[in-house]
Enzyme design. Structure first.
Site, PDB file in Angstrom:
ATOM      1  N   LEU A 198       8.040 -25.645  73.022  1.00 58.07           N
ATOM      2  CA  LEU A 198       8.747 -26.458  74.001  1.00 58.07           C
ATOM      3  C   LEU A 198       9.866 -27.265  73.363  1.00 58.07           C
ATOM      4  O   LEU A 198      10.935 -27.443  73.953  1.00 58.07           O
ATOM      5  CB  LEU A 198       7.760 -27.404  74.699  1.00 58.07           C
ATOM      6  CG  LEU A 198       6.572 -26.766  75.421  1.00 58.07           C
ATOM      7  CD1 LEU A 198       5.754 -27.833  76.131  1.00 58.07           C
ATOM      8  CD2 LEU A 198       7.028 -25.699  76.403  1.00 58.07           C
ATOM      9  N   ASN A 227       7.811 -28.384  59.278  1.00 61.76           N
ATOM     10  CA  ASN A 227       8.199 -27.194  58.519  1.00 61.76           C
ATOM     11  C   ASN A 227       9.720 -27.163  58.409  1.00 61.76           C
ATOM     12  O   ASN A 227      10.412 -26.782  59.345  1.00 61.76           O
ATOM     13  CB  ASN A 227       7.677 -25.931  59.228  1.00 61.76           C
ATOM     14  CG  ASN A 227       7.829 -24.686  58.384  1.00 61.76           C
ATOM     15  OD1 ASN A 227       8.830 -24.505  57.697  1.00 61.76           O
ATOM     16  ND2 ASN A 227       6.844 -23.802  58.443  1.00 61.76           N
ATOM     17  N   SER A 285       1.744 -34.563  79.142  1.00 66.23           N
ATOM     18  CA  SER A 285       1.083 -33.354  79.629  1.00 66.23           C
ATOM     19  C   SER A 285       0.391 -33.687  80.938  1.00 66.23           C
ATOM     20  O   SER A 285       0.018 -34.837  81.183  1.00 66.23           O
ATOM     21  CB  SER A 285       0.046 -32.861  78.618  1.00 66.23           C
ATOM     22  OG  SER A 285      -0.754 -31.829  79.159  1.00 66.23           O
ATOM     23  N   TYR A 343      -7.456 -34.875  73.210  1.00 62.83           N
ATOM     24  CA  TYR A 343      -6.078 -34.524  73.562  1.00 62.83           C
ATOM     25  C   TYR A 343      -5.704 -35.117  74.913  1.00 62.83           C
ATOM     26  O   TYR A 343      -4.617 -35.675  75.077  1.00 62.83           O
ATOM     27  CB  TYR A 343      -5.924 -33.005  73.598  1.00 62.83           C
ATOM     28  CG  TYR A 343      -4.550 -32.539  74.064  1.00 62.83           C
ATOM     29  CD1 TYR A 343      -3.464 -32.556  73.200  1.00 62.83           C
ATOM     30  CD2 TYR A 343      -4.352 -32.092  75.370  1.00 62.83           C
ATOM     31  CE1 TYR A 343      -2.211 -32.139  73.618  1.00 62.83           C
ATOM     32  CE2 TYR A 343      -3.099 -31.675  75.799  1.00 62.83           C
ATOM     33  CZ  TYR A 343      -2.039 -31.694  74.928  1.00 62.83           C
ATOM     34  OH  TYR A 343      -0.786 -31.294  75.352  1.00 62.83           O
ATOM     35  N   LYS A 351      -2.598 -37.775  75.527  1.00 60.12           N
ATOM     36  CA  LYS A 351      -1.465 -37.580  76.426  1.00 60.12           C
ATOM     37  C   LYS A 351      -1.426 -38.651  77.519  1.00 60.12           C
ATOM     38  O   LYS A 351      -0.342 -39.010  78.004  1.00 60.12           O
ATOM     39  CB  LYS A 351      -1.511 -36.177  77.037  1.00 60.12           C
ATOM     40  CG  LYS A 351      -1.153 -35.085  76.030  1.00 60.12           C
ATOM     41  CD  LYS A 351       0.226 -35.329  75.399  1.00 60.12           C
ATOM     42  CE  LYS A 351       0.649 -34.202  74.484  1.00 60.12           C
ATOM     43  NZ  LYS A 351       1.985 -34.433  73.870  1.00 60.12           N
ATOM     44  N   THR A 387       4.046 -20.613  75.889  1.00 58.10           N
ATOM     45  CA  THR A 387       4.715 -20.603  74.596  1.00 58.10           C
ATOM     46  C   THR A 387       4.148 -19.456  73.758  1.00 58.10           C
ATOM     47  O   THR A 387       3.174 -18.804  74.139  1.00 58.10           O
ATOM     48  CB  THR A 387       4.491 -21.926  73.857  1.00 58.10           C
ATOM     49  OG1 THR A 387       3.077 -22.077  73.594  1.00 58.10           O
ATOM     50  CG2 THR A 387       4.964 -23.115  74.697  1.00 58.10           C
TER      51      THR A 387
END
Length: 373
Positions: A128, A149, A262, A277, A281, A312
């Site tokens: 996203l 990364n 979310s 989670y 959110k 995704t």
């Protein structure tokens, strides 16, 4: 009329009030006679089952399972579903969306343009975050991609540049850079923002897309992994928002932020268990509202986007490993379909741009009406 009312009020006030009677002493109540005491009694309630049917069996008058094995099965989590977030090297790559950013002749509001703006997108190397970074680039912004990364971030930044050039030949290419950051670390956040300011000179907007989910039942969730989840999803959102807000206030400049929450911050997903989670959110959603109020005086708008199930590259891999999840998820979505990452491009552009100049503290749900049910 007004004058006569005043006169009447004055006359009433002048009248002598009679003295109040002296209070009488309160005497203890006499104990009731034994004969007046009525003992409590009850008799079992007998239910008339003569008119019961299958519909009655599906209510609280029925015994558990009386109406069938389906009772509540679609509204429960299942402990046997366990999805651990992959290591960085195992994450699937994401590609820029093709065919969404070319030159067009359709008229639209100029307030959607992000020309001469600089935006930071955390978690922008994949998923996203990458698609939303592309939406901002397409709308004219220079973008700094922030990710754990660095190599993947640089590949994604170059991919956005190449896609823009291919779809907009002859146009000025926005500047897209990539920067390493562990958003859960205050030191790393400050270092990355300092690096971004050297490259771009300023920051006007922020999209906090860095985050991840895992599926563990609450009792079995390893505490260190839960801390990592909260560190990225909640701490990372807060730390980067505060860092950018400080920069904007020092410049005495207005700006806007979009925090990626979310639908899980407002509902409980089934059948996969993911309590930490969901709570994280929910925290992001309320953090956006709270900072919107706190920073309104400085002209900093803070809003939230709450996506539903989005296909995704990582979600696709999860569904390939758990094919029944796709049917269960889509059966609970009123629209009947999962979303695609590009369905967020318009939403993030609207909330970041001046088109939403008077919108702050809002939660924009992009979930196929899931949270409306």
């Amino acid at each position: 009329m007004f004058r006569s009312n005043l006169v009447r009020q004055a006359m009433r006030a002048a009248r002598v009030q009679p003295p109040r009677a002296a209070p009488t002493a309160i005497r203890p109540a006499a104990r009731p006679a034994a004969a007046s005491i009525r003992p409590f009694s009850s008799a079992p309630c007998r239910r008339d089952d003569s008119n019961r049917d299958d519909v009655d069996a599906a209510t609280t008058s029925g015994e558990p399972g009386e109406s069938g094995d389906h009772e509540g099965q679609y509204a429960r989590t299942q402990d046997n579903i366990r999805v651990e977030y992959p290591e960085e090297d195992d994450l699937p790559r994401s590609q820029p969306v093709q065919g969404r950013g070319g030159v067009h002749s359709k008229r639209t509001l100029a307030s959607f343009s992000l020309e001469d703006r600089v935006a930071v997108v955390t978690g922008g190397a994949r998923g996203l975050g990458l698609v939303m970074a592309q939406a901002l680039v397409t709308s004219g912004a220079d973008v700094a991609i922030v990710d754990m990364n660095r190599d993947e971030g640089q590949r994604s930044a170059q991919g956005l540049i190449d896609t823009f050039k291919a779809e907009n030949p002859g146009s000025t290419v926005p500047k897209v850079t990539a920067h390493f950051c562990d958003v859960s670390s205050p030191t790393s956040v400050n270092q990355s923002l300092s690096e971004i300011l050297k490259e771009h000179g300023k920051v006007d907007h922020l999209v906090t897309s860095a985050g991840f989910t895992e599926n563990y039942d609450a009792i079995s969730y390893p505490h260190d992994r839960m801390q990592k989840l909260w560190g990225v999803n909640v701490d990372g959102t807060y730390l980067y928002a505060v860092a950018v807000a400080k920069h904007l206030m020092e410049r005495q400049a207005h700006g806007s932020m979009v925090m990626i929450g979310s639908m899980s911050g407002a509902i409980v997903n089934v059948p996969q268990p993911q309590a930490p989670y969901n709570a994280a959110k929910a925290a992001v959603r309320h953090l956006a509202s709270s900072l919107a109020v706190e920073w309104a005086h400085a002209g900093i708008r803070v809003n939230c986007i709450s996506p539903g199930y989005m296909l995704t590259a990582l979600t696709k891999k999860i569904l390939e490993d758990n094919p029944e999840l796709q049917k269960q998820w889509t059966s609970l979505i009123p629209a009947g379909k999962m979303g695609r990452p590009e369905d967020l491009m318009g939403a993030v552009t609207f909330l970041i741009s001046d088109a939403s100049h008077y919108v702050t503290g809002a939660d924009l749900r992009v979930d196929g009406a899931y949270t409306c049910t």
